[in-house]
Write an enzyme that holds these catalytic residues in place. Structure first.
Site, PDB file in Angstrom:
ATOM      1  N   SER A   1       0.800  -1.226   0.000  1.00 24.01           N
ATOM      2  CA  SER A   1       0.000   0.000   0.000  1.00 24.01           C
ATOM      3  C   SER A   1       0.834   1.279   0.000  1.00 24.01           C
ATOM      4  CB  SER A   1      -0.953   0.005   1.198  1.00 24.01           C
ATOM      5  OG  SER A   1      -0.244  -0.029   2.409  1.00 24.01           O
TER       6      SER A   1
ATOM      7  N   LYS B   1      -7.018   3.672   8.120  1.00 24.23           N
ATOM      8  CA  LYS B   1      -6.074   4.630   7.543  1.00 24.23           C
ATOM      9  C   LYS B   1      -6.664   6.041   7.504  1.00 24.23           C
ATOM     10  CE  LYS B   1      -3.704   1.192   4.670  1.00 24.23           C
ATOM     11  NZ  LYS B   1      -3.464   0.712   3.311  1.00 24.23           N
TER      12      LYS B   1
END
EC number: 3.4.21.53
Length: 817
Positions: free
Chosen positions: A713, A756
C-alpha cells in the site's frame, strides 16, 4: 538343586517320585574305596541317556521306552548287571549312533528293574566309576563298546583350600534346600551326613538344575578340586535365582493380601454406610436408572445408557474401571439432552441491550438483529457460525455476552489461545486413566442447555502439536451440516450442536486454517475513532473504574476534553484496553487523596492528566512540513489500527544504486523497485535526464526502523517520494496517499481504508489520494468521520504525480545534472 526325578529317555518328561519313593543314598568312604578298587570290564553295553547325566556313587531312577534300551536293560539284569551310561549330544535323537553320544560316561550297576503297565521299564541305577569309550564294537541290538578307566586327580589330604571349598558346597547346598519349596527338608540331613568328598560333589552336581551340557562338563573334569570349584560357581548362581524368585513371589503375595484387605474394608464401609443411612453403590446405580427416565433423549441414547449401566452393575467396585464408568454415566445424566432455553424475540429490546453495552459497532449489531429477525420468523433456523475479526480491545468477546443477554440464552466462553491438543476439543477415549470429555461437551454440561451462545475466543491462536491439530477437530464443530451429530471420544455418542450459536473471535484471519475459515461468516470490526473512544470512556469505562476503585461520580468527574487528551496523548490502539488502564491510573490518584484526606480536584483538569500520566508521548503522528524534497506521507494499517508513516528519500553522487532501509518486508522493497523502474521508463515524460540514474545513488528510508513493515500500500507514496527527489519539487501540503502500483502505471486498491482514514484525520491531513476502486470503502464510513477531508480517486500513476507534486522547488534545492 532339585528333587530326585524319574528321567525319561524317550519323551524328555520328568516324573517326580512321591516322597515314599525318593532315594537319598549315602555313600561312605569305605564304599567309595571298594568301588574304586573294582576292575572295569573290557567292554560294556552302552545305555544313552537323553536328558540327564549319571555321576559316580549317585543313585537315579530312569524310565526307558526305546526297544534297544529295554533289551539292553533286560540282558544286563539277567547277566552281570553292569552297564555303561552316557548322555546324548542331541536330546532329540530317537536312535543315537556312536557319533551322537559323549565319550565320557559312568559305569552303572542295576539295582532294580520295574516293569510298568504301559510297557516301559523303570530301572534304578547306581553310578560306579567314570570311563571313556575307546572303540564301539557293535550298534546292534544295542551299542557295545570297549572302554578305559578315567583317572581322577585328588588333592592332598591336608589341602585346606579344598576343605574350605567342600564346606562352602555343604553350606550353599543347605541354603538352596531351605530356599527351594520343591526339595524336602530331609535332604539337609543327607548333605550333612555325607562323609565322602568326591561323593558330596557328585551328589550335589547330580541334583542341581543344570542342563545336560553343563552336567556333562562337570563329569568331564578330571581334577576333583577343579570340579568342586565349578560346582560351587553353579550353586551360587542357583541360590541367587532362588532368592530372587522367592522375593518376587513374596511381593506378589503381599499385593494380593493388600487387595483382599482393601476388599474386606470396603465391604465393612458399605455396611456401615447403609446402617448410617448413607447411599450404597447399588442404591446409587438405582438412582441413576430413575434419573435416566426423566431425560429427553431418543431411543438409541436410552439403549446405550442402559447398556452402560448394566455393565457398571457387573463391575467390581474396587477396580479402576468402575470409577471411570461412574464418571461416564454421570456425564450422560448431567448433559442437557434436548433441553433448550426459550429465545426472546423482542428485537427492540435486543437493540437496546446491544446499544447499551457497545457504542459504535453498527455493522455487528445490525448483523445480530438480522439473525434474531430470521430466528423469530423461522423458529427452527440452524444457528450460523459468526467470526468477529479485528484488532485487540474493540469488544469482540464482550459482544457475545450482549448477544446472549439479548437472546435470553446461556453464555459460554472457551479460550482457544495456545491450544495444541486435539483431545481438548474431542475429549479422550474413556479407556485412558483420567479421561475427560472435550471442552465443548464440558461447557454444554456447565451451561445446562443445548442452545447457548458459545464464544470461541482467539480462534486464530490455535496451534498444532504432537497430540494432533485442534483446528481440524473444530471443523466438525463449526460445520452446520455436520454438527448435529458431533462425536466426542469420551461420550462415544453424537451430540446435537446445531442449535448452539457459535461466535468466534480473531485478530488475524490469515492465521486460521482455510477449511475452518470457510465455515464461518466473517464480520470485520475496525478500530474506534477518537470520538467513539471518548464516548465509550464517558459512558462505560469511567463509571466502571469508579465503582472498581470504591468511588462515585460525586467524588470525581472528567470532561470530554480531558478524555480526548488521554486518548490522543497516551494511547495508540484500535480498541480501548490501554485507555481503560490510563483512566484507572487517574482514578487511583483521586482514590489515594480521598483515603489520605488530602485536597484534590473533583473535576479532572488537563494539568491533573499531565501530573498523573506524565508528558504526552504519542503525538508524533502529526503531519510535518513539505520543505524537504522526497518526503511523502503514506497511510498504513497496523494490528492496533491505522497510522501514518513518512517515506523519505535522499540522493547522492554515485553509480546509480538503490538502497532501501527501515526494516521493510519483501513486498514493500519490491514496491520501491517498481517505482524506480517506472520512473526510469518514463523519464522523458517526467522531464528527467536519463543520465541521472547513472550518476547518483538513491536511498529510500521509512522511519521507525525497529518496527517491521510490509505490504504493497505504500507504492504510490514511494513513487511520489522518488519523483519529488529527482525533480526537487515540493509535495502538496497536508496530503497523504495509499495504493499499490504496477509496472504498467496502474494504481491498485488496498485494504484497511477506514483505519487509515481515521489515522490521517488524527494527523491533521486534509487531502487523501486513493485508488478509484476504494471509493466503495469510503462510502461505508460515517459522514461525520469524513468531515474536513478531500478524497482524490486515481487510476494511473500520472494522476498521482499531477495531484501530489507542485511547481514550486523545495528550499535549498539541489541542482542535478
Amino acid at each position: 538343586m532339585s528333587n530326585h526325578k524319574i528321567l525319561t529317555i524317550d519323551n524328555l518328561s520328568l516324573q517326580e517320585f512321591d516322597s515314599e519313593a525318593e532315594l537319598i543314598p549315602l555313600l561312605t568312604p569305605e564304599d567309595e574305596e571298594e568301588m574304586n578298587n573294582e576292575e572295569l570290564p573290557l567292554s560294556l553295553p552302552i545305555l544313552p541317556l537323553r536328558n540327564t547325566v549319571l555321576f559316580p556313587g549317585v543313585v537315579i531312577p530312569i524310565s526307558a521306552g526305546r526297544d534297544k534300551s529295554i533289551k539292553l536293560i533286560n540282558d544286563a539284569n539277567a547277566g552281570g548287571k553292569i552297564i555303561g551310561v552316557v548322555s546324548q549330544i542331541n536330546e532329540e535323537d530317537e536312535d543315537p549312533s556312536k557319533d551322537d553320544i559323549h565319550k565320557i560316561g559312568t559305569v552303572a550297576r542295576i539295582l532294580r528293574v520295574l516293569k510298568m503297565p504301559d510297557g516301559n521299564v523303570t530301572v534304578i541305577l547306581q553310578g560306579k566309576k567314570r570311563f571313556e569309550i575307546d572303540e564301539v564294537v557293535s550298534e546292534e541290538p544295542y551299542i557295545t563298546a570297549t572302554i578305559k578307566e578315567v583317572s581322577e586327580e585328588r588333592p592332598d589330604e591336608n589341602d585346606t583350600e579344598f576343605s574350605a571349598i567342600l564346606d562352602s558346597v555343604k553350606e550353599l547346598a543347605i541354603q538352596i534346600i531351605k530356599e527351594s519349596p520343591n526339595i524336602p527338608s530331609e535332604a539337609t540331613f543327607a548333605i550333612k551326613n555325607i562323609e565322602s568328598q568326591s561323593f558330596l560333589i557328585n551328589f550335589v552336581s547330580s541334583n542341581m538344575n543344570l542342563s545336560v551340557k553343563e552336567k556333562q562338563g562337570l563329569l568331564s573334569i578330571n581334577g576333583l578340586k577343579e570340579r568342586a570349584l565349578e560346582t560351587l560357581r553353579y550353586m551360587n548362581v542357583e541360590l541367587q535365582k532362588l532368592e530372587l524368585k522367592n522375593d518376587i513371589q513374596s511381593k506378589v503375595r503381599f499385593d494380593l493380601d493388600q487387595q483382599q484387605r482393601e476388599y474386606f474394608l470396603h465391604q465393612q464401609m458399605k455396611t456401615i454406610q447403609e446402617e448410617l443411612g448413607g447411599v450404597s453403590q447399588e442404591e446409587e446405580m438405582d438412582e441413576m436408572g430413575q434419573k435416566a427416565k426423566t431425560k429427553k433423549w431418543d431411543e438409541k441414547t436410552q439403549k446405550h445408557f442402559e447398556k452402560e449401566l448394566s455393565k457398571m452393575r457387573r463391575m467390581n467396585p474396587q477396580s479402576p474401571d468402575f470409577g471411570i464408568q461412574r464418571n461416564y454415566l454421570e456425564l450422560f445424566l448431567e448433559l442437557p439432552w434436548g433441553e433448550y432455553s426459550k429465545d426472546k424475540f423482542d428485537l427492540k429490546f435486543a437493540q437496546k441491550v446491544l446499544d447499551k453495552d457497545h457504542f459504535g459497532l453498527e455493522e455487528v449489531k445490525k448483523r445480530m438483529i438480522e439473525h434474531l429477525a430470521v430466528l423469530k420468523l423461522r423458529n427452527d433456523m440452524k444457528s450460523p457460525i459468526i467470526c468477529l475479526t479485528g484488532p485487540p480491545g474493540v469488544g469482540k468477546t464482550s459482544i457475545g455476552r450482549s448477544v446472549a443477554e439479548a437472546l435470553g440464552r446461556e453464555y459460554v466462553r472457551i479460550s482457544l489461545g495456545g491450544l495444541r491438543d486435539e483431545a481438548e476439543i474431542r475429549g479422550h477415549r474413556k479407556t485412558y486413566i483420567g479421561a475427560m470429555p472435550g471442552r465443548i461437551i464440558q461447557s454444554l454440561k456447565k451451561a445446562g442447555t443445548s442452545n447457548p451462545v458459545f464464544i470461541l475466543d482467539e480462534i486464530d491462536k490455535l496451534s498444532s502439536g504432537n497430540s494432533g491439530d485442534p483446528s481440524s477437530a473444530l471443523l466438525e464443530v463449526l460445520d452446520p451440516e455436520q454438527n448435529n451429530a458431533f462425536y466426542d471420544n469420551f461420550l462415544e455418542m453424537g451430540y446435537d450442536l446445531s442449535k448452539v450459536m457459535f461466535i468466534a473471535t480473531s485478530n488475524n484471519m490469515s492465521a486460521i486454517q482455510p477449511a475452518l475459515r470457510d465455515r464461518m461468516e466473517v464480520i470485520k470490526m475496525s478500530g474506534y475513532t477518537i470520538e467513539e473512544k471518548v464516548e465509550i470512556a464517558k459512558r462505560h469505562l469511567f463509571p466502571k473504574q469508579l465503582e472498581a476503585h470504591g468511588l462515585t461520580s460525586k467524588d470525581l468527574t472528567i470532561g470530554k476534553k480531558q478524555l480526548e487528551k488521554i486518548v490522543e496523548g497516551y494511547t495508540r490502539e484500535s480498541g480501548v484496553r490501554n485507555l481503560e488502564t490510563k483512566i484507572a491510573q487517574v482514578i487511583r490518584n483521586a482514590a489515594k487523596a480521598v483515603a489520605m484526606e488530602e485536597e484534590y480536584n473533583k473535576k479532572v483538569t488537563d494539568e491533573d492528566v499531565v501530573t498523573v500520566l506524565g508528558v504526552p508521548r504519542l503525538e508524533r503522528d502529526k503531519y510535518e512540513n513539505n520543505d524537504v524534497a522526497g518526503v511523502v506521507t503514506g497511510l498504513a494499517w497496523t494490528s492496533v489500527g491505522g497510522d501514518i508513516l513518512f517515506i523519505e528519500s535522499l540522493i547522492s553522487e554515485g553509480k546509480g544504486s538503490l538502497s532501501i532501509t527501515g526494516n521493510l518486508g519483501t513486498v514493500m522493497k519490491e514496491s520501491a523497485t517498481i517505482a524506480l523502474e517506472y520512473i526510469k521508463a518514463n523519464a522523458k515524460k517526467l522531464g528527467l535526464n536519463t543520465e541521472l540514474f547513472q550518476k547518483y545513488n538513491i536511498h529510500l528510508h521509512v522511519p521507525e526502523g525497529a518496527t517491521p513493515k510490509d505490504g504493497p500500500s505504500a507504492g504510490i507514496a514511494m513513487l511520489t517520494s522518488l519523483v519529488s527527489l529527482l525533480t526537487q519539487k515540493k509535495v502538496k501540503k497536508n496530503l497523504a496517499m495509499t495504493g499499490e502500483i504496477t509496472l504498467r502505471g496502474k494504481v491498485l486498491p488496498v485494504g484497511g481504508i477506514k483505519e487509515k482514514i481515521l489515522a490521517a484525520k488524527r494527523a491533521g491531513i486534509k487531502e487523501i489520494i486513493l485508488c478509484h476502486e476504494n471509493k466503495s470503502d469510503i462510502d461505508e464510513i460515517k459522514a461525520e468521520y469524513l468531515e474536513g477531508l478531500t478524497f482524490h480517486y486515481v487510476k494511473e500513476m500520472s494522476e498521482v504525480l499531477a495531484l501530489a507534486l507542485t511547481d514550486q522547488n523545495v528550499k535549498n534545492a539541489k541542482t542535478l545534472r
